[in-house]
Scaffold this motif. Structure first.
Motif, PDB file in Angstrom:
ATOM      1  N   PRO A   1       0.845  -1.196   0.000  1.00 30.59           N
ATOM      2  CA  PRO A   1       0.000   0.000   0.000  1.00 30.59           C
ATOM      3  C   PRO A   1       0.878   1.242   0.000  1.00 30.59           C
ATOM      4  CG  PRO A   1       0.246  -0.783   2.238  1.00 30.59           C
ATOM      5  CD  PRO A   1       1.040  -1.734   1.362  1.00 30.59           C
ATOM      6  N   LEU A   2       0.264   2.387  -0.153  1.00 31.58           N
ATOM      7  CA  LEU A   2       1.012   3.639  -0.014  1.00 31.58           C
ATOM      8  C   LEU A   2       1.443   3.816   1.440  1.00 31.58           C
ATOM      9  CD1 LEU A   2       2.060   6.315  -1.140  1.00 31.58           C
ATOM     10  CD2 LEU A   2      -0.223   7.286  -0.766  1.00 31.58           C
ATOM     11  N   PHE A   3       0.519   3.555   2.359  1.00 35.87           N
ATOM     12  CA  PHE A   3       0.814   3.607   3.797  1.00 35.87           C
ATOM     13  C   PHE A   3       0.192   2.396   4.472  1.00 35.87           C
ATOM     14  CE2 PHE A   3      -0.005   8.240   2.786  1.00 35.87           C
ATOM     15  CZ  PHE A   3       1.341   8.599   2.719  1.00 35.87           C
ATOM     16  N   SER A   4       0.949   1.684   5.273  1.00 36.15           N
ATOM     17  CA  SER A   4       0.363   0.595   6.063  1.00 36.15           C
ATOM     18  C   SER A   4      -0.570   1.135   7.134  1.00 36.15           C
ATOM     19  CB  SER A   4       1.464  -0.251   6.701  1.00 36.15           C
ATOM     20  OG  SER A   4       2.109  -1.034   5.720  1.00 36.15           O
TER      21      SER A   4
ATOM     22  N   SER B   1      -3.957   1.113   5.682  1.00 37.79           N
ATOM     23  CA  SER B   1      -4.434  -0.262   5.566  1.00 37.79           C
ATOM     24  C   SER B   1      -4.843  -0.808   6.930  1.00 37.79           C
ATOM     25  CB  SER B   1      -3.338  -1.152   4.966  1.00 37.79           C
ATOM     26  OG  SER B   1      -3.053  -0.759   3.651  1.00 37.79           O
ATOM     27  N   HIS B   2      -4.069  -0.453   7.944  1.00 32.10           N
ATOM     28  CA  HIS B   2      -4.385  -0.893   9.310  1.00 32.10           C
ATOM     29  C   HIS B   2      -5.738  -0.348   9.753  1.00 32.10           C
ATOM     30  CE1 HIS B   2      -4.160  -1.398  13.644  1.00 32.10           C
ATOM     31  NE2 HIS B   2      -4.331  -0.094  13.770  1.00 32.10           N
ATOM     32  N   LEU B   3      -5.989   0.925   9.505  1.00 32.89           N
ATOM     33  CA  LEU B   3      -7.257   1.525   9.919  1.00 32.89           C
ATOM     34  C   LEU B   3      -8.434   0.911   9.164  1.00 32.89           C
ATOM     35  CD1 LEU B   3      -6.238   5.278  10.302  1.00 32.89           C
ATOM     36  CD2 LEU B   3      -6.797   3.649  12.112  1.00 32.89           C
ATOM     37  N   ARG B   4      -8.220   0.576   7.888  1.00 33.95           N
ATOM     38  CA  ARG B   4      -9.282  -0.103   7.137  1.00 33.95           C
ATOM     39  C   ARG B   4      -9.543  -1.489   7.723  1.00 33.95           C
ATOM     40  NH1 ARG B   4      -6.965   2.550   2.619  1.00 33.95           N
ATOM     41  NH2 ARG B   4      -5.585   0.772   2.199  1.00 33.95           N
ATOM     42  N   ALA B   5      -8.455  -2.177   8.110  1.00 32.45           N
ATOM     43  CA  ALA B   5      -8.601  -3.532   8.649  1.00 32.45           C
ATOM     44  C   ALA B   5      -9.405  -3.533   9.937  1.00 32.45           C
ATOM     45  CB  ALA B   5      -7.233  -4.156   8.880  1.00 32.45           C
ATOM     46  N   VAL B   6      -9.096  -2.611  10.851  1.00 32.82           N
ATOM     47  CA  VAL B   6      -9.796  -2.621  12.131  1.00 32.82           C
ATOM     48  C   VAL B   6     -11.193  -2.028  12.017  1.00 32.82           C
ATOM     49  CG1 VAL B   6      -7.667  -2.520  13.448  1.00 32.82           C
ATOM     50  CG2 VAL B   6      -8.826  -0.394  12.870  1.00 32.82           C
ATOM     51  N   ASP B   7     -11.496  -1.355  10.897  1.00 33.23           N
ATOM     52  CA  ASP B   7     -12.827  -0.793  10.694  1.00 33.23           C
ATOM     53  C   ASP B   7     -13.758  -1.794  10.029  1.00 33.23           C
ATOM     54  OD1 ASP B   7     -14.639   1.227  11.019  1.00 33.23           O
ATOM     55  OD2 ASP B   7     -14.218   2.160   9.088  1.00 33.23           O
TER      56      ASP B   7
ATOM     57  N   GLY C   1       4.573   0.171  11.644  1.00 35.90           N
ATOM     58  CA  GLY C   1       5.968   0.450  11.345  1.00 35.90           C
ATOM     59  C   GLY C   1       6.568   1.549  12.198  1.00 35.90           C
ATOM     60  N   GLU C   2       5.726   2.344  12.843  1.00 32.85           N
ATOM     61  CA  GLU C   2       6.204   3.465  13.673  1.00 32.85           C
ATOM     62  C   GLU C   2       5.155   3.772  14.728  1.00 32.85           C
ATOM     63  OE1 GLU C   2       4.385   6.434  13.534  1.00 32.85           O
ATOM     64  OE2 GLU C   2       3.049   5.672  12.004  1.00 32.85           O
ATOM     65  N   ASP C   3       5.537   4.535  15.756  1.00 31.55           N
ATOM     66  CA  ASP C   3       4.556   4.925  16.765  1.00 31.55           C
ATOM     67  C   ASP C   3       4.460   6.445  16.924  1.00 31.55           C
ATOM     68  OD1 ASP C   3       6.876   5.550  18.105  1.00 31.55           O
ATOM     69  OD2 ASP C   3       6.659   4.016  19.660  1.00 31.55           O
ATOM     70  N   GLU C   4       5.059   7.190  16.000  1.00 35.22           N
ATOM     71  CA  GLU C   4       4.971   8.649  16.077  1.00 35.22           C
ATOM     72  C   GLU C   4       3.536   9.136  15.872  1.00 35.22           C
ATOM     73  OE1 GLU C   4       7.731  10.622  13.510  1.00 35.22           O
ATOM     74  OE2 GLU C   4       9.435   9.414  14.173  1.00 35.22           O
TER      75      GLU C   4
END
Length: 593
Positions: free
Chosen positions: A322-325, A328-334, A574-577
């Motif tokens: 994806p452009l940003f994981s 994709s993560h937010l789509r997955a949990v939604d 990939g990050e927590d910022e």
């Protein structure tokens, strides 16, 4: 894809159809490669200065390949030392324009005709080293340039940038929010950042060929690798008509066809290797199955790129991305549970050479994430030195054994992890019972009729009985999602103690071993994850639910649960910022579940 076809005569006087593929788009017109009526001989008896003039004229017209040919002819005409130096400087700039950084560097290795190194030579050498990602050497050259020519403003800016890339390369320190900003603006999202290789190395891995192993102990969430793609083919799915311009590559020898970004990726890699032969082994050393490469490395001094080998390597080693994981993560949990059976498909793809050595395991110990053309790999659990790093090629889901194994045939292997062993050895009537029970419990949640939680608890307990091995060995893929959904139900019913118990059961079903989280407990006793299990995107939501519930009944554990949510987020995204700004969205998801 640019292609050129011509009738030629070989050394045996046979007439052949010459087909040139993998040419750079929008850089070199077909007629510049083979002009109509072109014969296989060139003009003679011109002096070096005449060839140089022709080269300069073509350079001004941006006909860089022709300019290179003329500069080369001039060098073949026995120019003076000073003339040769100027010709190589001119040709080096032209090589930079055509992305032939090896050749540019070779031209610039020749000594200057004066005691003081030429300003242009130093700057161009730094550019070539930069594009080859040899940042330490690049910094050294730029320091000399700054010392000799302190008024060169461009060199100062270039040195600052090179120092930053070297710091990333050696220390793995990235400003991830800056990466997001760059990837949002750039099209394609090819970021100006370097690769960091953490405490890992490539080693033999028995029947699996080679793998990536830890060289020291690491903790869950630690950065193992942050790698810039060797090549990245981007499809902008947000752009209208992105499906209309599709690259198609047909291999008539194997009756196979490659479409879309993967076909474009092959062209990009072939061109990059052809221009910079020093990079060839970086790609050709990757897994290529049973394909037997050609045994020649060059023809008449020109590097030979086995395009069929590249095609095979791309088919076995490229990653969809994806452009940003984070998105994709937010789509997955939604998504609701019924939708999560279908793993997201990506149109863009790339080759990350170091990550390509990571072998598959459904019960993986690492996760990959993407920001533009950067891949971030983090450990999902604590790992001892000399542990092989694995991540899944196909996400393990409940009742997904057949789909996973079908996918693995592409790489010619059968997964033998504990999850697949359980699916393979379990009696069919037990698996059928498990599937039936899962379908029943999902129906209860989807009906949204306030079904009694007690009934769901009974079904989940019955499902647990269909597993012979403990969850720490075989994650219970059929149970963890409905167990988490039950925790959310208890949260909505304002029963935090039961919500905590159910959320911890969800984690335990994925192999987590947690001390100090269950109630009742002694105040002040810390909650500790003794062993991390299978990492799923929804677990950030699970930890945030625990944090909210602990706030009501065990406030000293609230911050600990949130910290585990942050670590899980770091692994998945990939990050927590961006964790704090995403936290609100996750909280909204919890509240609305």
């Amino acid at each position: 894809m640019t292609a050129v076809m011509a009738i030629v005569e070989d050394e045996n006087k046979d007439v052949l159809m010459l087909q040139l593929y993998y040419q750079e788009e929008n850089e070199r017109a077909a007629e510049e490669i083979l002009e109509e009526g072109m014969l296989g001989f060139a003009e003679h008896n011109l002096a070096a200065t005449a060839w140089k003039t022709k080269g300069n004229d073509h350079f001004k017209e941006s006909k860089y390949h022709a300019a290179i040919e003329y500069y080369t002819k001039a060098l073949d005409c026995s120019p003076t030392v000073e003339e040769a130096h100027t010709l190589r400087l001119n040709r080096s700039l032209t090589f930079l324009k055509t992305k032939q950084f090896d050749a540019a560097l070779s031209d610039l290795e020749f000594g200057s005709t004066t005691p003081k190194p030429a300003e242009k030579a130093l700057f161009r050498k730094a550019q070539a080293l930069d594009n080859l990602h040899r940042y330490r050497e690049c910094c050294e050259v730029l320091k000399v340039l700054r010392l000799e020519y302190p008024s060169n403003v461009a060199a100062k800016a270039q040195l600052t940038r090179a120092v930053n890339r070297l710091a990333e390369q050696e220390n793995g320190k990235y400003r991830f929010k800056q990466l997001y900003m760059e990837a949002t603006k750039l099209r394609p999202p090819h970021l100006d950042h370097s690769t960091y290789v953490g405490p890992v190395s490539v080693r033999a891995s028995g029947s699996r060929g080679r793998g990536l192993f830890t060289t020291e102990a690491v903790r869950a969430g630690d950065l193992l690798l942050c790698e810039k793609a060797f090549a990245h083919a981007f499809v902008d799915t947000g752009k209208a008509g992105h499906n209309q311009d599709v690259t198609i590559l047909i291999n008539s020898e194997t009756d196979s066809m490659t479409m879309g970004a993967q076909a474009e990726l092959i062209r990009m890699i072939v061109q990059k290797l052809y221009r910079n032969p020093s990079l060839i082994s970086v790609i050709t050393d990757l897994h290529h199955g049973s394909y037997k490469p050609v045994d020649a490395f060059d023809v008449d001094g020109t590097a030979l790129v086995d395009t069929f080998l590249v095609e095979r390597i791309v088919s076995l080693n490229c990653f969809g991305c994806p452009l940003f994981s984070r998105e994709s993560h937010l789509r997955a949990v939604d998504d609701d549970m019924s939708q999560k059976m279908n793993e997201e498909q990506f149109h863009s793809c790339g080759i990350w050479t170091m990550a390509s050595y990571i072998n598959h395991c459904c019960y993986s110990n690492a996760r990959r994430a993407f920001i533009g053309d950067m891949m971030v790999v983090r450990a999902t659990r604590d790992l001892a030195p000399d542990t092989e790093i694995t991540f899944w090629y196909q996400m393990p889901v409940a009742n997904g054994y057949g789909k996973r194994q079908k996918k693995f045939r592409q790489w010619d292997f059968e997964c033998n992890c504990t999850i697949c062993q359980d699916d393979r050895t379990m009696k069919e009537n037990v698996l059928a019972k498990r599937r039936s029970l899962r379908a029943d419990v999902l129906k209860y949640f989807q009906s949204r009729k306030g079904t009694g939680a007690a009934k769901i608890e009974i079904i989940l307990a019955t499902m647990a009985d269909t597993y012979n091995r403990p969850a720490i060995e075989v994650p219970r893929l059929s149970i963890w999602e409905p167990q988490l959904a039950l925790a959310k139900m208890y949260t909505q019913q304002k029963q935090p103690v039961k919500a905590i118990d159910s959320a911890l059961r969800a984690l335990a079903s994925l192999g987590y071993v947690i001390d100090g989280g269950n109630l009742p407990r002694t105040t002040g006793t810390p909650m500790v994850v003794k062993q991390w299990g299978l990492m799923m995107d929804y677990l950030i939501d699970c930890w945030m639910l625990l944090s909210s519930a602990y706030r009501l009944v065990a406030p000293d554990l609230e911050a600990q649960a949130e910290e585990y949510a942050r670590i899980s987020y770091r692994i998945c995204v990939g990050e927590d910022e961006t964790f704090d700004e995403t936290y609100g969205k996750l909280s909204d998801l919890n509240a609305g579940s």
